[in-house]
Design an enzyme around this catalytic site. Structure first.
Site, PDB file in Angstrom:
ATOM      1  N   HIS A 108       0.855  -1.184   0.000  1.00 12.35           N
ATOM      2  CA  HIS A 108       0.000   0.000   0.000  1.00 12.35           C
ATOM      3  C   HIS A 108       0.894   1.238   0.000  1.00 12.35           C
ATOM      4  O   HIS A 108       1.844   1.303   0.787  1.00 12.35           O
ATOM      5  CB  HIS A 108      -0.900   0.001   1.237  1.00 12.35           C
ATOM      6  CG  HIS A 108      -1.783   1.205   1.316  1.00 12.35           C
ATOM      7  ND1 HIS A 108      -2.669   1.534   0.310  1.00 12.35           N
ATOM      8  CD2 HIS A 108      -1.897   2.167   2.263  1.00 12.35           C
ATOM      9  CE1 HIS A 108      -3.300   2.657   0.643  1.00 12.35           C
ATOM     10  NE2 HIS A 108      -2.850   3.058   1.814  1.00 12.35           N
ATOM     11  N   GLY A 142     -10.144  -6.804   5.412  1.00 16.91           N
ATOM     12  CA  GLY A 142     -10.317  -5.357   5.358  1.00 16.91           C
ATOM     13  C   GLY A 142      -9.600  -4.729   4.176  1.00 16.91           C
ATOM     14  O   GLY A 142      -9.017  -5.417   3.322  1.00 16.91           O
ATOM     15  N   ASP A 144      -6.548  -2.719   3.277  1.00 15.34           N
ATOM     16  CA  ASP A 144      -5.228  -2.290   3.751  1.00 15.34           C
ATOM     17  C   ASP A 144      -5.122  -2.326   5.269  1.00 15.34           C
ATOM     18  O   ASP A 144      -4.488  -1.464   5.890  1.00 15.34           O
ATOM     19  CB  ASP A 144      -4.898  -0.882   3.219  1.00 15.34           C
ATOM     20  CG  ASP A 144      -4.990  -0.778   1.715  1.00 15.34           C
ATOM     21  OD1 ASP A 144      -4.615  -1.747   1.035  1.00 15.34           O
ATOM     22  OD2 ASP A 144      -5.447   0.261   1.208  1.00 15.34           O
TER      23      ASP A 144
END
Length: 207
Positions: A108, A142, A144
């Protein structure tokens, strides 16, 4: 370590992994590359390197759950020990996580838990932070939110725009991914709750 890489776009992170895995000392064999769409440069890169490829398109399935199950089945053929999402722009679901939860990594372009989602560099710039960066994490249900494997900081320059900031993040993100995947292959990794450390009794499994 047998690794499957999933891509959606140009595959620059994939190429870095391909290049690194050419050295036997790196400890990684990329056994397949998958994509969620036809015609990606990532698939072209894999084919050029002689790596088996597959494409599992969402639009070919009646529901997202069916797509997720089909993706999981396509991966399972190659018997991977680790999955790497390298610019893969789809969220994986329950069938995938049941099979490969704890054995899937993603990156990310921000320092998690800050600025999750698809616009990490833009959100960081808009917020006015002085430091952002890249995060490598273990994929969960979820967005990240998974346990953090590694992070690298990137200063935000006064004259940065979203493009310039993101490009600098990509450079450190790529290096972090290559280094971390190699360490996992050679040393193993242990995940205890949200704490992640390199080193495990079985270097070919995520504990």
């Amino acid at each position: 370590m047998r690794v499957v890489v999933l891509v959606s776009g140009t595959g620059s992170n994939l190429q870095a992994l391909i290049d690194a895995s050419a050295d036997p000392a790196y400890g990684v064999e990329i056994v397949a590359v998958g994509a969620d769409r036809e015609g990606t440069l990532g698939i072209v890169r894999a084919e050029a390197a002689g790596i088996p490829t597959f494409v599992t398109r969402l639009r070919d399935h009646a529901t997202r759950e069916e797509w997720d199950a089909a993706l999981t089945a396509a991966i399972a053929v190659h018997e991977p020990e680790l999955i790497v999402l390298a610019g893969f722009m789809k969220l994986v679901g329950e069938p995938f996580l049941t099979a490969y939860g704890g054995r899937t990594l993603n990156t990310h372009p921000a320092l998690s838990p800050s600025f999750p989602g698809a616009h990490g560099p833009a959100d960081a710039l808009a917020y006015g932070v002085k430091v952002t960066g890249a995060t490598l994490f273990v994929v969960d249900a979820g967005v990240d939110t998974g346990a953090i494997v590694s992070q690298v900081a990137v200063p935000v320059e006064d004259d940065d725009d979203v493009v310039s900031l993101h490009e600098r993040i990509k450079v450190v993100e790529r290096a972090m991914l290559v280094e971390s995947v190699g360490r996992i292959a050679r040393e193993g990794i242990t995940v205890s709750g949200r704490r992640v450390r390199f080193g495990a009794s079985d270097s070919h499994a995520l504990d």
